[in-house]
Design a protein around this motif. Structure first.
Motif, mmCIF file in Angstrom:
data_model
loop_
_atom_site.group_PDB
_atom_site.id
_atom_site.type_symbol
_atom_site.label_atom_id
_atom_site.label_comp_id
_atom_site.label_asym_id
_atom_site.label_seq_id
_atom_site.Cartn_x
_atom_site.Cartn_y
_atom_site.Cartn_z
ATOM 1 N N GLY A 145 -10.286 3.152 -10.629
ATOM 2 C CA GLY A 145 -10.400 2.573 -9.193
ATOM 3 C C GLY A 145 -9.328 3.236 -8.106
ATOM 4 N N GLY A 146 -9.134 4.417 -8.443
ATOM 5 C CA GLY A 146 -8.212 5.048 -7.341
ATOM 6 C C GLY A 146 -6.907 5.470 -7.943
ATOM 7 N N GLY A 147 -6.104 4.786 -8.818
ATOM 8 C CA GLY A 147 -4.989 4.953 -9.287
ATOM 9 C C GLY A 147 -3.796 4.232 -8.313
ATOM 10 N N GLY A 148 -2.621 4.181 -8.996
ATOM 11 C CA GLY A 148 -1.603 3.697 -8.277
ATOM 12 C C GLY A 148 -1.517 3.998 -6.688
ATOM 13 N N MET A 149 -1.466 5.353 -6.480
ATOM 14 C CA MET A 149 -1.066 5.750 -4.969
ATOM 15 C C MET A 149 -2.105 5.302 -4.276
ATOM 16 N N GLU A 150 -3.471 5.249 -4.650
ATOM 17 C CA GLU A 150 -4.346 4.433 -3.588
ATOM 18 C C GLU A 150 -4.014 2.953 -3.238
ATOM 19 N N LEU A 151 -3.370 2.228 -4.344
ATOM 20 C CA LEU A 151 -2.946 0.962 -4.081
ATOM 21 C C LEU A 151 -1.681 0.862 -2.942
ATOM 22 N N VAL A 152 -0.960 2.158 -3.353
ATOM 23 C CA VAL A 152 0.258 2.244 -2.430
ATOM 24 C C VAL A 152 0.080 2.331 -0.844
ATOM 25 N N ARG A 153 -1.182 3.303 -0.887
ATOM 26 C CA ARG A 153 -1.459 3.693 0.580
ATOM 27 C C ARG A 153 -2.013 2.173 1.281
ATOM 28 N N GLU A 154 -2.817 1.420 0.417
ATOM 29 C CA GLU A 154 -3.444 0.327 1.098
ATOM 30 C C GLU A 154 -2.526 -0.677 1.415
ATOM 31 N N ILE A 155 -1.650 -0.839 0.420
ATOM 32 C CA ILE A 155 -0.378 -1.866 0.714
ATOM 33 C C ILE A 155 0.554 -1.433 1.838
ATOM 34 N N ARG A 156 0.753 -0.349 2.142
ATOM 35 C CA ARG A 156 1.555 0.160 3.064
ATOM 36 C C ARG A 156 0.987 0.068 4.409
ATOM 37 N N SER A 157 -0.352 0.174 4.352
ATOM 38 C CA SER A 157 -1.174 0.032 5.718
ATOM 39 C C SER A 157 -1.255 -1.399 6.196
ATOM 40 N N CYS A 158 -0.573 -2.378 5.293
ATOM 41 C CA CYS A 158 -0.760 -3.900 5.593
ATOM 42 C C CYS A 158 0.740 -4.363 6.110
ATOM 43 N N PRO A 159 0.726 -5.481 6.910
ATOM 44 C CA PRO A 159 1.953 -6.057 7.356
ATOM 45 C C PRO A 159 2.687 -6.945 6.219
ATOM 46 N N LEU A 160 2.717 -6.137 4.950
ATOM 47 C CA LEU A 160 3.485 -6.737 3.889
ATOM 48 C C LEU A 160 4.800 -6.246 3.615
ATOM 49 N N ASP A 161 5.772 -7.103 3.266
ATOM 50 C CA ASP A 161 7.103 -6.696 3.062
ATOM 51 C C ASP A 161 7.213 -6.810 1.507
ATOM 52 N N VAL A 162 6.567 -5.664 0.723
ATOM 53 C CA VAL A 162 6.525 -5.728 -0.814
ATOM 54 C C VAL A 162 7.297 -4.439 -1.138
ATOM 55 N N LYS A 163 8.043 -4.533 -1.813
ATOM 56 C CA LYS A 163 8.830 -3.239 -2.602
ATOM 57 C C LYS A 163 8.021 -2.902 -3.765
ATOM 58 N N ILE A 164 7.765 -1.339 -4.076
ATOM 59 C CA ILE A 164 6.748 -0.908 -5.062
ATOM 60 C C ILE A 164 7.608 -0.135 -6.036
ATOM 61 N N VAL A 165 7.578 -0.464 -7.318
ATOM 62 C CA VAL A 165 7.963 0.674 -8.422
ATOM 63 C C VAL A 165 6.810 1.095 -9.182
ATOM 64 N N ILE A 166 6.654 2.521 -9.229
ATOM 65 C CA ILE A 166 5.577 3.048 -9.875
ATOM 66 C C ILE A 166 6.127 3.423 -11.284
ATOM 67 N N LEU A 167 5.214 3.031 -12.074
ATOM 68 C CA LEU A 167 5.243 3.247 -13.441
ATOM 69 C C LEU A 167 4.374 4.305 -13.936
#
Length: 209
Positions: free
Chosen positions: A58-80
């Motif tokens: 479904g696009g991989g982890g970076m696709e998720l990061v791009r989507e979350i960073r475009s939202c007003p969410l204060d979520v820290k992300i650790v890539i595995l």
């Protein structure tokens, strides 16, 4: 601290869940097995931190990061990940991904990395940085002066020129000159590559500890 796990491998999800369940101040509030499901879950639950597999359907982890960073969410992300290209690491840095760790990381090191990230710091596994750099760029560090080496270490900590100047008690123009010399001597293209190189030498963890 509330954590969400996003990984398409059940064994990995189980192992992470088991490791984090041993920590009294960490709670896994949800798991997802794909990029889309992870995005929906993070938006719904608004965790403090999300641990995200880099390679997923479904696009991989970076696709998720791009989507979350475009939202007003204060979520820290650790890539595995088990491996990462230089371009992926550069994009992770540009998107302010707080952490990047190898899947085979020891449980206690993973917990320490998470704690660093939740304190507002950054943790990129030095072994990942080694993978992203070509061999001929790994042996040139002895060409740097002591001051240039100090500046290189601060780049791993994500400091801007003004912060570096204040930390080392030098002017911003001197910082710029040192960075230019570092790029020339290490044959690096830009500041981001210098930060990657610095991480590969293990400076990142020291600077953010």
């Amino acid at each position: 601290m509330k954590i969400i796990l996003v990984d398409d491998h059940p064994v990995v999800r189980h192992g992470l869940n088991q490791t984090l369940s041993l920590e009294s101040d960490m709670e896994v509030i949800g798991v997802a097995n794909s990029t889309g499901a992870g995005i929906d879950l993070i938006k719904k639950e608004k965790p403090d931190l999300a641990i995200v597999d880099l390679n997923m359907p479904g696009g991989g982890g970076m696709e998720l990061v791009r989507e979350i960073r475009s939202c007003p969410l204060d979520v820290k992300i650790v890539i595995l990940t088990s491996h990462a290209s230089q371009e992926e690491i550069k994009e992770a840095l540009s998107l302010n991904v707080e952490g990047c760790v190898l899947k085979e990381i020891l449980p206690e090191k993973l917990v320490n990395a998470i704690r660093l990230v939740l304190k507002g710091r950054r943790y990129y596994d030095p072994n990942i940085m080694q993978i992203t750099l070509t061999p001929n760029k790994k042996d040139k560090i002895d060409q740097l002066t002591n001051r240039e080496l100090e500046v290189l270490k601060t780049l791993a900590g994500g400091l801007n020129n003004k912060a570096i100047a204040n930390k080392l008690f030098i002017s911003e123009s001197t910082v710029k000159k040192h960075i230019s010399n570092i790029l020339d001597k290490l044959e690096l293209q830009d500041r981001t590559q210098a930060a990657l190189y610095s991480y590969s030498k293990g400076f990142g963890e020291d600077e953010w500890a």
